[in-house]
Design a protein around this motif. Structure first.
Motif, short mmCIF file in Angstrom:
data_model
loop_
_atom_site.label_atom_id
_atom_site.label_comp_id
_atom_site.label_asym_id
_atom_site.label_seq_id
_atom_site.Cartn_x
_atom_site.Cartn_y
_atom_site.Cartn_z
N ARG A 1 4.56 -5.38 0.32
CA ARG A 1 4.03 -4.28 1.15
C ARG A 1 3.77 -3.03 0.33
N TYR A 2 4.67 -2.70 -0.58
CA TYR A 2 4.55 -1.46 -1.33
C TYR A 2 3.84 -1.61 -2.67
N THR B 1 -0.45 -4.17 0.53
CA THR B 1 -0.49 -2.71 0.63
C THR B 1 -1.48 -2.19 1.68
N HIS C 1 -0.46 -3.68 7.82
CA HIS C 1 0.76 -3.19 8.45
C HIS C 1 1.53 -4.29 9.18
N ASN D 1 4.46 -1.86 9.89
CA ASN D 1 5.01 -1.22 8.69
C ASN D 1 6.52 -1.15 8.65
N GLU D 2 7.20 -1.86 9.54
CA GLU D 2 8.66 -1.86 9.52
C GLU D 2 9.19 -3.29 9.40
#
Length: 274
Positions: free
Chosen positions: A113-114, A119, A122, A141-142
């Motif tokens: 994700r990062y 990237t 979500h 995004n969590e």
């Protein structure tokens, strides 16, 4: 700067992470059959080799069930002695900085994700195809870990005569009398039996992906782990199988990607410090 640690049944990998780059990476074999005190002491010794006054925290990813709020490792795949280890408390007492602990598949998801293929999305599901089969799930995004940090244990879902882990991980090759490395090498040499085996693996992974689409309907599914070495050998049968998914719009929109960055789990472990 943060220290990222990636632990599995065969090795410990550590590195200082800053700006998405890894510095002073070290790796050591895991003493998997040793008592828990010996393994913890070994880990502390390795951290001492790279820690400095600029380190803001330590993130640790490990292949097992973790109580993330308290940093307690409930059990670790292929490390019998690691049962209910309060590793967060132990390392914080030793080094005096915050420590964050999570499952290795969740760290894989954080890393993608990062710093990796996820990237721009979500909603992603990151699937590890290795000794075990598991997933890290990011929704809006969590990280979604479930009430007991058990979300993503997709390898344990019943499938055919056993479960998905038996058909989509290293066990698939073992039960067919070979290993991932040998099957890959022989397939590249044109071995018909091994080529057929990789095609069969692709069909099983296709079934796993269709299950994930029904449950999570993500924007992207990112594949990682040891079996990705043979992606070109199994991808066609995987995609062919996926075409039978009942919702055509989902198939048209899903992005199935392959992890590209080395040590993405280590990067994801360091991202826990965020």
């Amino acid at each position: 700067m943060r220290i990222g640690i990636d632990i599995d049944g065969t090795s410990m990998r550590l590195g200082i992470v800053d700006g998405g780059k890894i510095y002073r990476k070290i790796e050591a074999p895991m003493k998997a059959d040793a008592p828990k005190e010996v393994i913890v002491a070994h880990l502390i010794e390795l951290i001492q080799k790279i820690i400095n006054s600029n380190i803001r925290g330590i993130g640790l990813g490990i292949s097992g069930i973790v109580k993330t709020d308290k940093g307690i490792v409930q059990n670790v795949t292929n490390i019998p002695s690691w049962q209910k280890i309060r590793i967060k408390e132990i390392l914080e007492d030793e080094f005096g900085i915050p420590v964050f602990v999570n499952n290795d598949c969740n760290c894989f998801a954080f890393g993608e994700r990062y710093y990796g293929e996820g990237t721009i999305y979500h909603d992603i599901v990151c699937v590890t195809l290795s000794i075990g089969v598991g997933a890290g799930i990011i929704i809006n995004n969590e990280l979604y870990k479930g009430a007991n940090t058990g979300a993503g244990e997709i390898g344990s879902l019943p499938y055919l005569h056993y479960d998905f882990e038996r058909y989509c991980g290293q066990k698939f090759f073992v039960m067919n009398g070979t290993t991932v490395g040998d099957a890959y090498r022989l397939a590249l040499q044109g071995d018909v039996e091994m080529l057929s085996l990789w095609n069969e693996l692709g069909r099983h992974i296709g079934e796993l992906i269709k299950t994930l689409l029904l449950v999570y309907d993500p924007q992207a599914i990112i594949l990682g782990g040891d079996l990705i070495i043979g992606y070109e050998l199994f991808s066609q049968s995987m995609f062919d199988n996926i075409q039978s998914f009942p919702f055509k719009e989902t198939i048209e929109n899903i992005n199935i990607l392959v992890s590209q960055r080395e040590d993405i789990n280590l990067l994801g472990a360091a991202a826990l410090v965020f």
